[in-house]
Design a protein around this motif. Structure first.
Motif, PDB file in Angstrom:
ATOM      1  N   ASP A 141       0.867  -1.182   0.000  1.00  0.00           N
ATOM      2  CA  ASP A 141       0.000   0.000   0.000  1.00  0.00           C
ATOM      3  C   ASP A 141       0.903   1.231   0.000  1.00  0.00           C
ATOM      4  OD1 ASP A 141      -1.618   2.202   0.785  1.00  0.00           O
ATOM      5  OD2 ASP A 141      -3.005   0.870   1.817  1.00  0.00           O
ATOM      6  N   LYS A 142       1.036   1.884  -1.152  1.00  0.00           N
ATOM      7  CA  LYS A 142       1.929   3.048  -1.284  1.00  0.00           C
ATOM      8  C   LYS A 142       1.531   4.186  -0.353  1.00  0.00           C
ATOM      9  CE  LYS A 142       2.909   2.554  -6.174  1.00  0.00           C
ATOM     10  NZ  LYS A 142       2.865   3.254  -7.462  1.00  0.00           N
ATOM     11  N   GLN A 143       0.249   4.445  -0.273  1.00  0.00           N
ATOM     12  CA  GLN A 143      -0.241   5.574   0.529  1.00  0.00           C
ATOM     13  C   GLN A 143       0.057   5.373   2.015  1.00  0.00           C
ATOM     14  OE1 GLN A 143      -4.380   6.403  -0.033  1.00  0.00           O
ATOM     15  NE2 GLN A 143      -4.285   8.335   1.070  1.00  0.00           N
ATOM     16  N   GLU A 144      -0.238   4.198   2.539  1.00  0.00           N
ATOM     17  CA  GLU A 144      -0.032   3.909   3.961  1.00  0.00           C
ATOM     18  C   GLU A 144       1.399   3.445   4.258  1.00  0.00           C
ATOM     19  OE1 GLU A 144      -2.310   4.107   6.569  1.00  0.00           O
ATOM     20  OE2 GLU A 144      -3.764   4.999   5.199  1.00  0.00           O
ATOM     21  N   LYS A 145       2.118   3.040   3.207  1.00  0.00           N
ATOM     22  CA  LYS A 145       3.468   2.469   3.361  1.00  0.00           C
ATOM     23  C   LYS A 145       3.436   1.239   4.257  1.00  0.00           C
ATOM     24  CE  LYS A 145       5.897   6.605   2.188  1.00  0.00           C
ATOM     25  NZ  LYS A 145       5.998   7.941   2.601  1.00  0.00           N
ATOM     26  N   ASN A 152      -0.358  -4.849   2.922  1.00  0.00           N
ATOM     27  CA  ASN A 152      -1.709  -5.286   3.241  1.00  0.00           C
ATOM     28  C   ASN A 152      -1.758  -6.804   3.112  1.00  0.00           C
ATOM     29  OD1 ASN A 152      -2.336  -2.623   3.481  1.00  0.00           O
ATOM     30  ND2 ASN A 152      -3.518  -2.493   1.610  1.00  0.00           N
ATOM     31  N   HIS A 167      -3.101  -4.115   7.819  1.00  0.00           N
ATOM     32  CA  HIS A 167      -1.916  -3.386   7.372  1.00  0.00           C
ATOM     33  C   HIS A 167      -0.772  -3.870   8.265  1.00  0.00           C
ATOM     34  CE1 HIS A 167      -3.987  -0.196   5.078  1.00  0.00           C
ATOM     35  NE2 HIS A 167      -4.898  -0.228   6.029  1.00  0.00           N
ATOM     36  N   THR A 188       3.014  -2.902   9.352  1.00  0.00           N
ATOM     37  CA  THR A 188       3.875  -1.722   9.293  1.00  0.00           C
ATOM     38  C   THR A 188       5.360  -2.079   9.415  1.00  0.00           C
ATOM     39  OG1 THR A 188       3.872  -1.298  11.666  1.00  0.00           O
ATOM     40  CG2 THR A 188       2.040  -0.380  10.402  1.00  0.00           C
TER      41      THR A 188
END
Length: 74
Positions: A50-54, A57, A66, A68
């Protein structure tokens, strides 16, 4: 089955694969015996960056998370 066999794993960079592997281990260890089968590698349908959340998923059969870079999941 290994994490490397999960759909999408081969599309992750080595750094993203490390995030997945490390956080999956922590996530799996956090569950009691009753819930461990729900989070077995075999229950993962696919993984995706997920590029936005880095985050990576992780889509299980019953829910998704997600993962991290600091080893957390939400």
């Amino acid at each position: 089955m290994k994490l490397g066999d999960v759909e999408g794993y081969d599309l992750l960079t080595p750094q993203q694969q490390t995030i997945l592997e490390r956080t999956y281990k922590l996530h799996s260890q956090a569950h009691g015996l009753d819930y461990k089968p729900l989070y077995a590698v075999e229950k993962i349908k696919r993984v995706q960056w997920d590029k936005q959340e880095k985050t990576v998923n992780v889509y299980y059969q019953h829910e998704w998370y997600h993962y991290t870079s600091d080893g957390c999941w939400y």
